[in-house]
Design an enzyme around this catalytic site. Structure first.
Site, mmCIF file in Angstrom:
data_model
loop_
_atom_site.group_PDB
_atom_site.id
_atom_site.type_symbol
_atom_site.label_atom_id
_atom_site.label_comp_id
_atom_site.label_asym_id
_atom_site.label_seq_id
_atom_site.Cartn_x
_atom_site.Cartn_y
_atom_site.Cartn_z
ATOM 1 N N ASP A 7 0.868 -1.189 0.000
ATOM 2 C CA ASP A 7 0.000 0.000 0.000
ATOM 3 C C ASP A 7 0.900 1.233 0.000
ATOM 4 O O ASP A 7 2.073 1.163 0.375
ATOM 5 C CB ASP A 7 -0.931 0.023 1.220
ATOM 6 C CG ASP A 7 -1.940 1.175 1.130
ATOM 7 O OD1 ASP A 7 -2.521 1.370 0.050
ATOM 8 O OD2 ASP A 7 -2.124 1.904 2.115
ATOM 9 N N SER A 8 0.322 2.349 -0.412
ATOM 10 C CA SER A 8 1.065 3.606 -0.356
ATOM 11 C C SER A 8 1.387 3.960 1.100
ATOM 12 O O SER A 8 2.305 4.736 1.357
ATOM 13 C CB SER A 8 0.230 4.718 -0.977
ATOM 14 O OG SER A 8 -0.960 4.859 -0.238
ATOM 15 N N CYS A 70 -4.029 -1.625 -2.490
ATOM 16 C CA CYS A 70 -4.145 -0.183 -2.689
ATOM 17 C C CYS A 70 -4.979 -0.024 -3.947
ATOM 18 O O CYS A 70 -4.536 -0.422 -5.036
ATOM 19 C CB CYS A 70 -2.751 0.405 -2.869
ATOM 20 S SG CYS A 70 -2.744 2.147 -3.307
ATOM 21 N N GLU A 162 -3.925 8.874 7.763
ATOM 22 C CA GLU A 162 -2.476 8.658 7.963
ATOM 23 C C GLU A 162 -1.988 9.501 9.142
ATOM 24 O O GLU A 162 -1.101 9.100 9.877
ATOM 25 C CB GLU A 162 -1.687 9.027 6.704
ATOM 26 C CG GLU A 162 -1.830 8.035 5.552
ATOM 27 C CD GLU A 162 -0.934 6.798 5.657
ATOM 28 O OE1 GLU A 162 0.151 6.873 6.257
ATOM 29 O OE2 GLU A 162 -1.348 5.735 5.134
ATOM 30 N N CYS A 194 -11.137 2.175 -1.108
ATOM 31 C CA CYS A 194 -9.791 2.580 -0.666
ATOM 32 C C CYS A 194 -9.534 1.806 0.614
ATOM 33 O O CYS A 194 -10.405 1.753 1.497
ATOM 34 C CB CYS A 194 -9.746 4.084 -0.400
ATOM 35 S SG CYS A 194 -8.204 4.612 0.390
ATOM 36 N N HIS A 196 -7.884 2.400 3.117
ATOM 37 C CA HIS A 196 -7.911 3.175 4.365
ATOM 38 C C HIS A 196 -9.335 3.298 4.942
ATOM 39 O O HIS A 196 -9.506 3.504 6.138
ATOM 40 C CB HIS A 196 -7.399 4.604 4.135
ATOM 41 C CG HIS A 196 -5.919 4.729 3.976
ATOM 42 N ND1 HIS A 196 -5.247 4.307 2.854
ATOM 43 C CD2 HIS A 196 -4.974 5.247 4.810
ATOM 44 C CE1 HIS A 196 -3.955 4.562 3.000
ATOM 45 N NE2 HIS A 196 -3.764 5.134 4.175
HETATM 46 N N1 DGL Z 1 -5.182 3.078 0.534
HETATM 47 C C1 DGL Z 1 -4.941 3.333 -0.829
HETATM 48 C C2 DGL Z 1 -6.104 2.990 -1.706
HETATM 49 O O1 DGL Z 1 -6.693 1.933 -1.462
HETATM 50 C C3 DGL Z 1 -4.111 4.525 -1.172
HETATM 51 C C4 DGL Z 1 -4.610 5.849 -0.865
HETATM 52 C C5 DGL Z 1 -3.635 6.937 -1.260
HETATM 53 O O2 DGL Z 1 -2.417 6.748 -1.160
HETATM 54 O O3 DGL Z 1 -4.114 8.001 -1.694
HETATM 55 O O4 DGL Z 1 -6.448 3.675 -2.634
#
Ligand code: DGL
Length: 270
Positions: A7-8, A70, A162, A194, A196
């Protein structure tokens, strides 16, 4: 190390957490590109390059299979990676397809032609880059007909999560849900597109109302990974221990990750 989870930043830990619950013995190499998060506001070329670099690092750690946990990387980079970049003996899989298979009532890997499904009005909440890619609509069109999708780019939400700023995250969820409902007043299903966002699942559900079925990815991705590994045991790769790598400051990322998952997770430098 065995299966790579990318993931980022910290969002993919929602997927990791479920994988650890479902397959306690599975060694994992988690890679957080914390120095470059968020990806959701970057260009597709930039996301492609960063995702290839991180995936290569996981291959170098002995992974044969990498899950892009991600959506932004899955949406903006995965197809291009699979077409041009992934070596023949390795696999890179995304997180969209398991969720769309669940939404369209399909078994894992069922590639039969698109058909009518029960759900007709779907709300998609995702990062600006995921929404701009239209990858969700494309994958859905391969599997279902007559589904109306309204997508809401949730600017700012990944940064708030984050940073551990729950109050801001909650306010953002409510305003993004309001914005979506002005365009689609009665969605039947909502996709948290996403990794997150499962952290805010209760707030999404509350703002959307109890009649909306909210789909989040962790359990779906973990179940489809388990199924994939049964069919492809050679994709397990080397290694017995799990490792957590970050391009950011390991101490800071360890603290945030521990707060995020509410248990100790120790990151080291990638
Ligand atoms: N959690 C990630 C996603 O599922 C990345 C979100 C991001 O880095 O903007 O898109």
């Amino acid at each position: 190390m065995a299966v790579g989870i990318f993931d980022s930043g910290l969002g993919g830990l929602t997927v990791y957490d479920q994988v650890a619950k479902d397959m306690a013995d599975l060694p994992v190499c988690y890679f957080a590109d914390s120095a470059n998060t968020p990806y959701g506001v970057r260009t597709a070329d930039d996301i492609y390059k960063l995702t290839c670099d991180a995936t290569q690092a996981m291959f170098d750690h002995g992974c044969n299979l990498v899950i892009l946990a991600c959506n932004t990387a899955s949406a903006a980079a995965l197809r291009r990676m699979q077409e041009n970049w992934v070596p023949r003996d390795k696999r890179v899989l995304g997180v969209f397809v398991p969720m769309i298979e669940a939404l369209t009532e399909r078994n894992w890997g069922d590639n039969s032609p698109p058909r009518e499904v029960d759900v007709k009005h779907v709300a998609l909440f995702a990062t600006p880059a995921t929404v701009a890619s239209r990858a969700f609509q494309r994958e859905l069109a391969f599997r279902a007909i007559g589904v109306d999708v309204e997508a809401q780019p949730c600017g700012g939400l990944v940064d708030a999560l984050e940073d551990g700023d729950e109050m801001l995250a909650e306010a953002l969820v409510r305003s993004h849900v309001d914005a979506l409902k002005r365009r689609m007043p009665h969605p039947q299903a909502a996709i948290l597109g996403c990794t997150h966002y499962p952290l805010m699942q209760k707030t999404f559900q509350d703002a959307l109302g109890k009649d909306v079925k909210v789909y989040s990815q962790a359990n779906l991705v973990s179940a489809s990974l388990g199924d994939y590994l049964k069919r492809h045991p050679d994709m397990l790769g080397e290694g017995k221990d799990s490792v957590f790598l970050t391009t950011g400051d390991p101490r800071q990322v360890t603290d945030r990750a521990t707060q995020f998952l509410r248990r100790k997770i120790t990151f080291t430098a990638a």
